[in-house]
Design an enzyme around this catalytic site. Sequence first.
Site, PDB file in Angstrom:
ATOM      1  N   GLU A  33     -14.548   0.338 -85.938  1.00  0.00           N
ATOM      2  CA  GLU A  33     -15.769   0.497 -86.714  1.00  0.00           C
ATOM      3  C   GLU A  33     -15.473   0.868 -88.165  1.00  0.00           C
ATOM      4  OE1 GLU A  33     -18.714  -0.361 -86.015  1.00  0.00           O
ATOM      5  OE2 GLU A  33     -18.433  -0.797 -83.891  1.00  0.00           O
ATOM      6  N   TYR A 116     -23.975   5.959 -88.874  1.00  0.00           N
ATOM      7  CA  TYR A 116     -23.639   4.677 -88.250  1.00  0.00           C
ATOM      8  C   TYR A 116     -22.373   4.788 -87.391  1.00  0.00           C
ATOM      9  CZ  TYR A 116     -21.967   0.073 -87.296  1.00  0.00           C
ATOM     10  OH  TYR A 116     -21.488  -1.019 -86.635  1.00  0.00           O
ATOM     11  N   ASP A 134     -26.766  -0.232 -89.323  1.00  0.00           N
ATOM     12  CA  ASP A 134     -26.155  -0.573 -90.611  1.00  0.00           C
ATOM     13  C   ASP A 134     -27.010  -1.629 -91.297  1.00  0.00           C
ATOM     14  OD1 ASP A 134     -25.694  -2.859 -89.136  1.00  0.00           O
ATOM     15  OD2 ASP A 134     -23.526  -2.890 -89.435  1.00  0.00           O
TER      16      ASP A 134
END
Length: 366
Positions: A33, A116, A134
């Site tokens: 991520e 996020y 996001d």
Amino acid sequence: MNWAQELLQWYDRNKRDLPWRRTKDPYAIWVSEVMLQQTRVETAIPYYHAFLKRFPDPAALATAPEEVVLKAWEGLGYYSRARHLQLAVRLLLERFDGRVPADREQFRSLPGVGPYIGGAVLSIAFALPIPAVDGNVCRVFARFFGWSDPVGSPALLRQAQQASQAQLDRLSRERVADWTQALMELGALVCLPRSARCAGCPLADCCVAWQDGTVEALPVRKGRKENPVIRWKALLLTDDQGRLFLNQRPQEGLLAGMWELPSLEGMQTWEAGSIEIAHGEPRQFRHVFSHLTWVVDVYPARWSGVEGWMTAEVVAEPVISREALGPQEPAEHGGGRPWIWSTAEDRSRLPMNKLTLKILKHYGMI
């Protein structure tokens, strides 16, 4: 069947086989991520494999020298991501015995872990019903519901988080991770920023923007300012042993700690003392950041090895002092910046930004 179930069924049929989807290891998912912020999936995949091979667990990353971590990140850009990740795993070892905590507040207390990243890792790795929103997810929801709040606004982000949370609260725990990834996948494959593929969208029948013909108008985009352009002059400076002179950037600010060619900004010029600058036009290179553009004119040059030093007409400090004739180990010159006469082996381990890599590849220096 409601629209959330339609999306999940579409995801089951169409999801890509991505390496971070083959694991529930929260550390590996966290790495993916962080890499995927500001980076395309295709670019991130080889970095992901190499990074986890080099740093397979938080302890390996926490104990590695920063220079080694930055070298592994080299080419991905936004190097503060790597620094924050390493600092975060060091705190992970101190506070949580090296294990990613399955708790929103604890995980969010680590550097670089915002809403996020926190939502993505905890929902995918631990099936916690926490939204991960996001820009892609905001775009999907803005079109689906017909929201007019502009991109990047707190109102749009808040509405998207609430919409995602409402669906998560209705899902079984087994589907939480799929929901997070289904929204990401729809934004990546179908609900594109431009030329959206609405004909193949599982949500088209319920989508306000599709029904109203406003897909291209949503989400509302703020007017973008043109990036300021900063011009640089750089020396590709070698000595009679074929070594290349490199400076290290300051430890704070843009591209902190990265190694690069010695350079001058704007209309400053060099006066040659011990430096023989090649005749002819310099080679120009360009690099676009998110907030500015660099245009760099590169001058191949040779250090003659005689007494004297290189000075700049406009700046007070010499760019390279006469001490640069000295050792190969990193040292500091008159301006206080570490430097090195680098060999090919040195350049294979020193972290450099994309622009420097592009220049050195052009000249066959790496």
